[in-house]
Design a protein around this motif. Structure first.
Motif, mmCIF file in Angstrom:
data_model
loop_
_atom_site.group_PDB
_atom_site.id
_atom_site.type_symbol
_atom_site.label_atom_id
_atom_site.label_comp_id
_atom_site.label_asym_id
_atom_site.label_seq_id
_atom_site.Cartn_x
_atom_site.Cartn_y
_atom_site.Cartn_z
ATOM 1 N N LEU A 110 39.697 33.296 32.353
ATOM 2 C CA LEU A 110 40.031 34.542 33.030
ATOM 3 C C LEU A 110 40.553 34.246 34.430
ATOM 4 C CD1 LEU A 110 36.927 36.792 32.233
ATOM 5 C CD2 LEU A 110 39.151 36.809 31.083
ATOM 6 N N GLN A 111 41.478 35.067 34.870
ATOM 7 C CA GLN A 111 41.932 35.037 36.253
ATOM 8 C C GLN A 111 41.340 36.255 36.949
ATOM 9 O OE1 GLN A 111 46.102 34.170 36.830
ATOM 10 N NE2 GLN A 111 46.154 35.356 38.719
ATOM 11 N N SER A 112 40.457 36.019 37.917
ATOM 12 C CA SER A 112 39.715 37.096 38.580
ATOM 13 C C SER A 112 40.080 37.156 40.059
ATOM 14 C CB SER A 112 38.204 36.852 38.427
ATOM 15 O OG SER A 112 37.459 37.784 39.175
ATOM 16 N N SER A 113 40.283 38.370 40.558
ATOM 17 C CA SER A 113 40.668 38.534 41.956
ATOM 18 C C SER A 113 39.916 39.697 42.592
ATOM 19 C CB SER A 113 42.174 38.786 42.071
ATOM 20 O OG SER A 113 42.537 39.094 43.408
ATOM 21 N N ASP A 114 39.517 39.510 43.852
ATOM 22 C CA ASP A 114 38.882 40.594 44.611
ATOM 23 C C ASP A 114 39.681 40.916 45.865
ATOM 24 O OD1 ASP A 114 38.391 38.434 46.232
ATOM 25 O OD2 ASP A 114 36.234 38.786 46.435
ATOM 26 N N VAL A 126 36.973 44.197 41.812
ATOM 27 C CA VAL A 126 37.193 42.915 41.151
ATOM 28 C C VAL A 126 37.990 43.173 39.880
ATOM 29 C CG1 VAL A 126 36.123 40.905 40.079
ATOM 30 C CG2 VAL A 126 35.039 41.976 42.070
ATOM 31 N N ASN A 127 39.189 42.595 39.804
ATOM 32 C CA ASN A 127 40.043 42.721 38.620
ATOM 33 C C ASN A 127 40.108 41.382 37.898
ATOM 34 O OD1 ASN A 127 41.293 45.492 39.172
ATOM 35 N ND2 ASN A 127 41.831 44.398 41.039
ATOM 36 N N TRP A 128 40.149 41.426 36.588
ATOM 37 C CA TRP A 128 40.342 40.183 35.855
ATOM 38 C C TRP A 128 41.237 40.418 34.647
ATOM 39 C CZ3 TRP A 128 35.902 43.048 35.266
ATOM 40 C CH2 TRP A 128 35.563 43.411 33.956
ATOM 41 N N THR A 129 41.891 39.348 34.243
ATOM 42 C CA THR A 129 42.742 39.401 33.059
ATOM 43 C C THR A 129 42.770 38.027 32.405
ATOM 44 O OG1 THR A 129 44.927 40.068 32.226
ATOM 45 C CG2 THR A 129 44.871 38.817 34.275
ATOM 46 N N LEU A 130 43.060 38.000 31.142
ATOM 47 C CA LEU A 130 43.116 36.753 30.397
ATOM 48 C C LEU A 130 44.294 35.903 30.859
ATOM 49 C CD1 LEU A 130 41.971 35.203 27.874
ATOM 50 C CD2 LEU A 130 43.740 36.374 26.551
ATOM 51 N N ASP A 131 44.036 34.626 31.111
ATOM 52 C CA ASP A 131 45.089 33.681 31.448
ATOM 53 C C ASP A 131 45.389 32.882 30.186
ATOM 54 O OD1 ASP A 131 46.606 31.449 32.335
ATOM 55 O OD2 ASP A 131 45.803 31.691 34.371
ATOM 56 N N GLN A 132 46.369 33.341 29.423
ATOM 57 C CA GLN A 132 46.688 32.712 28.141
ATOM 58 C C GLN A 132 47.110 31.251 28.321
ATOM 59 O OE1 GLN A 132 46.617 33.598 24.947
ATOM 60 N NE2 GLN A 132 46.293 35.809 24.929
ATOM 61 N N GLU A 133 47.938 30.986 29.295
ATOM 62 C CA GLU A 133 48.440 29.627 29.489
ATOM 63 C C GLU A 133 47.316 28.652 29.814
ATOM 64 O OE1 GLU A 133 51.613 27.188 32.334
ATOM 65 O OE2 GLU A 133 51.594 29.387 32.313
ATOM 66 N N GLN A 134 46.443 29.044 30.755
ATOM 67 C CA GLN A 134 45.325 28.178 31.120
ATOM 68 C C GLN A 134 44.340 28.033 29.967
ATOM 69 O OE1 GLN A 134 44.611 26.402 33.968
ATOM 70 N NE2 GLN A 134 46.678 26.863 34.678
ATOM 71 N N THR A 141 44.003 24.930 21.599
ATOM 72 C CA THR A 141 44.302 25.745 20.420
ATOM 73 C C THR A 141 44.225 27.201 20.815
ATOM 74 O OG1 THR A 141 43.606 26.381 18.184
ATOM 75 C CG2 THR A 141 41.890 25.670 19.702
ATOM 76 N N LYS A 142 44.982 28.038 20.129
ATOM 77 C CA LYS A 142 44.931 29.471 20.419
ATOM 78 C C LYS A 142 44.085 30.222 19.409
ATOM 79 C CE LYS A 142 49.211 30.487 17.890
ATOM 80 N NZ LYS A 142 50.575 31.050 17.978
ATOM 81 N N ASP A 143 43.520 29.521 18.430
ATOM 82 C CA ASP A 143 42.801 30.201 17.349
ATOM 83 C C ASP A 143 41.587 30.989 17.846
ATOM 84 O OD1 ASP A 143 43.352 27.553 14.902
ATOM 85 O OD2 ASP A 143 44.626 29.184 15.601
ATOM 86 N N THR A 147 43.339 37.952 21.958
ATOM 87 C CA THR A 147 44.706 38.434 22.137
ATOM 88 C C THR A 147 44.879 39.058 23.518
ATOM 89 O OG1 THR A 147 44.942 38.856 19.779
ATOM 90 C CG2 THR A 147 46.451 40.026 21.238
ATOM 91 N N ALA A 148 43.865 39.789 23.963
ATOM 92 C CA ALA A 148 43.902 40.421 25.285
ATOM 93 C C ALA A 148 42.476 40.630 25.775
ATOM 94 C CB ALA A 148 44.634 41.756 25.226
ATOM 95 N N PHE A 149 42.265 40.447 27.073
ATOM 96 C CA PHE A 149 40.958 40.678 27.675
ATOM 97 C C PHE A 149 41.191 40.956 29.154
ATOM 98 C CE2 PHE A 149 36.441 38.781 28.414
ATOM 99 C CZ PHE A 149 35.940 40.057 28.546
ATOM 100 N N ALA A 150 40.909 42.176 29.579
ATOM 101 C CA ALA A 150 41.140 42.560 30.967
ATOM 102 C C ALA A 150 40.141 43.642 31.365
ATOM 103 C CB ALA A 150 42.568 43.072 31.156
ATOM 104 N N GLY A 151 39.956 43.795 32.656
ATOM 105 C CA GLY A 151 39.048 44.841 33.112
ATOM 106 C C GLY A 151 38.883 44.823 34.619
ATOM 107 N N PHE A 152 37.974 45.641 35.110
ATOM 108 C CA PHE A 152 37.701 45.677 36.542
ATOM 109 C C PHE A 152 36.329 46.285 36.824
ATOM 110 C CE2 PHE A 152 39.702 49.838 35.790
ATOM 111 C CZ PHE A 152 38.860 50.706 36.483
#
Length: 205
Positions: A110-114, A126-134, A141-143, A147-152
């Motif tokens: 997750l990439q989290s920022s305040d 505090v916001n966060w979102t999935l960092d697919q690349e990292q 593996t992507k298995d 697919t998506a994970f975000a929130g605040f």
């Protein structure tokens, strides 16, 4: 419909302009926690929101919900959690989220920022979102990556001293073969369970 069939309008539906304020529909109140849902175009999985009042200051709640290295001690379903790196107000956090058998656990970064927080005004965001690349770089593996994970989290002083009016919102599409109805039920249960866990942690302070 399986969760993997969902096609969300954004990997982070909480990005500015994606969700209309009037789109939030109240569903129920559980132990002083008001729950809402917001449908996502093209997805069988809605965004969920919880509002509640904590008997603690915004600073105290912020310290708990941003303490990623200790999430496994109190956050439901989190098996592993550790901060990988930090750059200014942004953290990259590795987590492993468990599901009941026979479904596989999900791992991700997750990439989290305040950066929107204003501590001098006792306001924290505090916001966060999935960092697919990292996530793929770390796991190889992507298995098992959602697919998506975000929130605040949004924390403001309550009307009474030493209280916090808190809002928690989340959108989770774990992908894979999990049916959407099961994902929705599990996420719906997670919100009050998380807030209850924070209340219990406050009692130990």
């Amino acid at each position: 419909m399986n969760a993997q069939a969902a096609t969300p309008i954004s990997r982070n539906p909480f990005a500015e302009g994606n969700l209309s304020p009037e789109g939030w529909i109240a569903t129920e109140t559980v132990n002083g926690i008001r729950l809402y849902r917001h449908e996502i175009d093209g997805s069988a999985i809605p965004a969920l929101r919880a509002e509640t009042l904590f008997q603690a200051t915004p600073q105290q709640i912020y310290e708990i919900i941003s303490d990623y290295d200790h999430f496994t001690a109190f956050v439901p379903q989190v098996e592993k959690s550790r901060i990988l790196k930090q750059a200014g107000n942004t953290l990259w956090v590795y987590q492993r989220l468990s599901f009941p058998p026979p479904f596989a656990a999900r791992q991700y970064v997750l990439q989290s920022s305040d950066q929107l927080s204003r501590p001098e005004k006792l306001y924290f965001r505090v916001n966060w979102t999935l960092d697919q690349e990292q996530s793929r770089e770390l796991l190889g593996t992507k298995d098992s990556i959602p697919t998506a994970f975000a929130g605040f989290w949004e924390l403001r002083p309550g009307q009474k001293d030493h209280t916090t009016a808190a809002t928690y919102a989340v959108y989770l599409d774990p992908g894979g073969k999990l049916p959407a109805w099961l994902v929705n039920r599990g996420t719906r249960r997670l919100l009050p369970a998380l807030i209850t866990a924070i209340r219990k942690k406050l009692q130990r302070f």
